[in-house]
Design an enzyme around this catalytic site. Structure first.
Site, PDB file in Angstrom:
ATOM      1  N   SER A  12       9.580   6.183  11.891  1.00 57.33           N
ATOM      2  CA  SER A  12       8.380   7.126  11.852  1.00 57.33           C
ATOM      3  C   SER A  12       7.542   7.486  13.280  1.00 57.33           C
ATOM      4  O   SER A  12       6.738   8.020  13.062  1.00 57.33           O
ATOM      5  CB  SER A  12       7.461   6.571  10.741  1.00 57.33           C
ATOM      6  N   GLY A  13       8.241   6.755  14.077  1.00 57.01           N
ATOM      7  CA  GLY A  13       7.249   6.579  15.428  1.00 57.01           C
ATOM      8  C   GLY A  13       6.114   5.718  15.404  1.00 57.01           C
ATOM      9  O   GLY A  13       5.534   5.622  16.454  1.00 57.01           O
ATOM     10  N   VAL A  15       4.379   1.872  14.650  1.00 56.49           N
ATOM     11  CA  VAL A  15       4.593   0.473  15.318  1.00 56.49           C
ATOM     12  C   VAL A  15       5.445  -0.476  14.498  1.00 56.49           C
ATOM     13  O   VAL A  15       6.517  -0.887  14.818  1.00 56.49           O
ATOM     14  CB  VAL A  15       3.205  -0.365  15.594  1.00 56.49           C
ATOM     15  N   ASP A  16       5.433  -0.488  13.034  1.00 62.24           N
ATOM     16  CA  ASP A  16       6.343  -1.197  12.154  1.00 62.24           C
ATOM     17  C   ASP A  16       7.707  -0.629  12.301  1.00 62.24           C
ATOM     18  O   ASP A  16       8.456  -1.826  12.361  1.00 62.24           O
ATOM     19  CB  ASP A  16       5.524  -0.865  10.691  1.00 62.24           C
ATOM     20  N   CYS A 106       9.295   9.100  -3.116  1.00 59.08           N
ATOM     21  CA  CYS A 106       9.842   9.054  -2.028  1.00 59.08           C
ATOM     22  C   CYS A 106      10.795   7.986  -1.464  1.00 59.08           C
ATOM     23  O   CYS A 106      11.884   8.417  -1.107  1.00 59.08           O
ATOM     24  CB  CYS A 106       8.939   9.486  -0.910  1.00 59.08           C
ATOM     25  N   GLY A 130      10.337  -0.098   7.901  1.00 62.58           N
ATOM     26  CA  GLY A 130       9.379  -1.256   8.284  1.00 62.58           C
ATOM     27  C   GLY A 130       8.378  -1.716   7.339  1.00 62.58           C
ATOM     28  O   GLY A 130       7.082  -2.012   7.595  1.00 62.58           O
ATOM     29  N   CYS A 204       1.716  11.091   3.422  1.00 72.01           N
ATOM     30  CA  CYS A 204       2.087  11.640   4.694  1.00 72.01           C
ATOM     31  C   CYS A 204       2.041  13.077   4.940  1.00 72.01           C
ATOM     32  O   CYS A 204       1.823  13.552   6.088  1.00 72.01           O
ATOM     33  CB  CYS A 204       3.358  11.091   5.235  1.00 72.01           C
TER      34      CYS A 204
HETATM   35  N1  LIG Z   1       9.637  10.275   8.576  1.00 71.06           N
HETATM   36  C1  LIG Z   1      10.198   9.122   8.660  1.00 71.06           C
HETATM   37  N2  LIG Z   1      11.399   9.183   8.931  1.00 71.06           N
HETATM   38  C2  LIG Z   1      12.195   7.786   8.888  1.00 71.06           C
HETATM   39  N3  LIG Z   1      11.718   6.899   8.263  1.00 71.06           N
HETATM   40  C3  LIG Z   1      10.183   6.851   7.955  1.00 71.06           C
HETATM   41  C4  LIG Z   1       9.640   8.049   8.230  1.00 71.06           C
HETATM   42  N4  LIG Z   1       8.306   7.792   7.461  1.00 71.06           N
HETATM   43  C5  LIG Z   1       8.345   6.518   7.130  1.00 71.06           C
HETATM   44  N5  LIG Z   1       9.480   6.011   7.509  1.00 71.06           N
HETATM   45  C6  LIG Z   1       9.986   4.335   7.034  1.00 71.06           C
HETATM   46  O1  LIG Z   1       9.343   4.136   5.853  1.00 71.06           O
HETATM   47  C7  LIG Z   1       8.493   2.912   6.590  1.00 71.06           C
HETATM   48  C8  LIG Z   1       7.153   2.734   5.477  1.00 71.06           C
HETATM   49  O2  LIG Z   1       6.361   3.989   5.828  1.00 71.06           O
HETATM   50  P1  LIG Z   1       4.994   3.980   5.712  1.00 71.06           P
HETATM   51  O3  LIG Z   1       4.516   5.689   5.912  1.00 71.06           O
HETATM   52  O4  LIG Z   1       4.238   3.211   4.984  1.00 71.06           O
HETATM   53  O5  LIG Z   1       4.788   3.549   7.496  1.00 71.06           O
HETATM   54  P2  LIG Z   1       4.030   2.457   8.121  1.00 71.06           P
HETATM   55  O6  LIG Z   1       3.819   1.152   7.258  1.00 71.06           O
HETATM   56  O7  LIG Z   1       2.648   3.012   8.420  1.00 71.06           O
HETATM   57  O8  LIG Z   1       4.952   1.971   9.145  1.00 71.06           O
HETATM   58  P3  LIG Z   1       4.921   2.567  10.508  1.00 71.06           P
HETATM   59  O9  LIG Z   1       4.173   1.557  11.403  1.00 71.06           O
HETATM   60  O10 LIG Z   1       6.498   2.470  10.967  1.00 71.06           O
HETATM   61  O11 LIG Z   1       4.981   3.944  10.595  1.00 71.06           O
HETATM   62  C9  LIG Z   1       8.507   2.950   7.848  1.00 71.06           C
HETATM   63  O12 LIG Z   1       8.349   1.792   8.501  1.00 71.06           O
HETATM   64  C10 LIG Z   1       9.674   3.761   8.263  1.00 71.06           C
HETATM   65  O13 LIG Z   1      10.656   2.598   8.336  1.00 71.06           O
END
Ligand SMILES: Nc1ncnc2c1ncn2[C@@H]1O[C@H](COP(=O)(O)OP(=O)(O)OP(=O)(O)O)[C@@H](O)[C@H]1O
EC number: 2.8.1.13
Length: 364
Positions: A12-13, A15-16, A106, A130, A204
């Site tokens: 997602s760009g 940190v996780d 999703c 992540g 999102c």
């Molecule tokens: N647009 C995207 N494309 C690909 N994978 C995604 C996308 N958005 C989320 N993910 C995946 O789903 C996981 C959980 O999404 P979430 O929106 O809860 O992000 P997060 O916990 O804030 O993690 P991050 O720090 O990676 O954004 C992310 O860690 C990533 O692996």
């Protein structure tokens, strides 16, 4: 598909997911980064900021991380399926007076559905995200288990309770044993430019968390005003359209009363919002539908669990039992505040996800 050590990481760009890609590479996996472009709201504010999941900035960040890690990176456009399976559902639920949680769908249909398919097309057996959860195979039960992340503060198992056994088979969650602080420290140590990026926003695809403006833009009309009534059916005033209200809400009702008033029910058929006092917002029993079980194949009999009725709620003790053909009756031992149709109720046995479903209604 045969097991192999190629894995697509949903990036997602943030940190996780960046640290997820790093850890898997360290573990010897052949890692491919993929960012999904799921949604661009043409009428929303400019989305190319830090907060959005699929802004140009987010894609750029993911690409930069992939470059540093030395892994290939692709962007896939899933906006059409995302619209059909998630955005439409989100809008429909609000129009029915319910409060949906689009993330759980999703995860089931997009990340571990269409994105998993893309992973297979790229020759990868596994897909990784992540999320702060753990996956385990239980030899006795012959089932994959989904467990809470060790960092209980960040645990995201609630968001993944709809995954099937087949999806879990292909899933990897390397962050399950880490705390968020450890993940940030790791990102800093290896020099990822996203180490101190803010947490992503709640949903999102909704700019500034303003879901009401989003729905109005999408349906291209204003929502119909209707009546506020008390729990005995007495008329109290007019509301601005049911999408503006959720169970337990107190602010923004615009009603005067000697005691605080809260939304206790929404009747979409009659376009009525029912309000009551604090004590009317609590309930002990609910019915869930569209249930999915993970640690068991099917709910055959009454069992004791802990359960929570929204992502941010505290778990509490409950008894769950089959109700009709495919529903579940959930009876909490203590009253819960604001049981909200459309939200998910998720059942746990310690740190293991038993399953969950969509809240249909409060029974009492
Ligand atoms: N647009 C995207 N494309 C690909 N994978 C995604 C996308 N958005 C989320 N993910 C995946 O789903 C996981 C959980 O999404 P979430 O929106 O809860 O992000 P997060 O916990 O804030 O993690 P991050 O720090 O990676 O954004 C992310 O860690 C990533 O692996």
């Amino acid at each position: 598909m045969e097991v192999n050590n190629r894995v697509v990481v949903g990036m997602s760009g943030g940190v996780d997911s960046s640290v997820t890609a790093y850890l898997l590479k360290e573990q010897g996996f052949e890692v491919i980064g993929v960012t999904m472009r799921v949604w661009v709201d043409p009428y929303g504010k400019a989305r190319d900021d830090d907060k959005s999941c699929c802004s140009l900035k987010a894609i750029h960040d993911a690409k930069k991380v992939a470059e540093i890690l030395g892994i290939p990176h692709y962007t896939v456009n899933l906006s059409e399926v995302f619209y059909d399976k998630i955005v439409k559902y989100f809008i429909d639920e609000y129009l029915k007076g319910r409060t949906p949680n689009p993330c759980v769908f999703c995860n089931r249909f997009i990340k571990f559905g269409d994105l998993l398919e893309k992973a297979h097309e790229l020759g990868a057996y596994y897909i990784a995200t992540g999320h702060y959860v753990r996956k385990e195979y239980d030899e006795d039960r012959k089932r994959y288990l989904l467990k809470k992340g060790l960092d209980f503060k960040k645990d995201q198992s609630y968001m993944l309770y709809r995954l099937t056994q087949e999806q879990l088979k292909h899933a990897l969650f390397p962050l399950g044993n880490y705390t968020k602080e450890e993940v940030r420290a790791l990102a800093e140590k290896i020099g990822l430019p996203v180490a101190d990026k803010r947490e992503s926003q709640e949903i999102c695809f909704i700019p500034d968390n303003d879901y009401k403006a989003f729905i109005k833009r999408q349906i291209k009309k204003d929502v119909k005003p209707g009546e506020f009534r008390d729990i005995h059916g007495n008329f109290l005033g007019y509301h601005k359209g049911i999408i503006n209200y959720t169970i337990g809400q107190r602010k923004g009702l615009g009603l005067s009363s000697d005691r605080p008033l809260y939304v206790v029910d929404i009747d979409p058929e009659n376009n009525v919002v029912i309000v009551g006092h604090q004590e009317d917002v609590w309930g002990e029993e609910l019915i869930s539908s569209n249930n999915n079980f993970i640690s068991i194949e099917k709910l055959e009999e009454e069992i004791k669990v802990t359960a929570k009725i929204r992502y941010t709620a505290k778990e509490d003790e409950a008894i769950i039992k089959p109700y009709g053909d495919d529903k579940v009756l959930v009876r909490f031992l203590r009253p819960q505040r604001a049981i909200t149709p459309g939200q998910s109720v998720v059942f746990y046995d310690g740190d293991v996800v038993v399953g969950g479903g969509i809240i249909e209604k409060k029974v009492r």
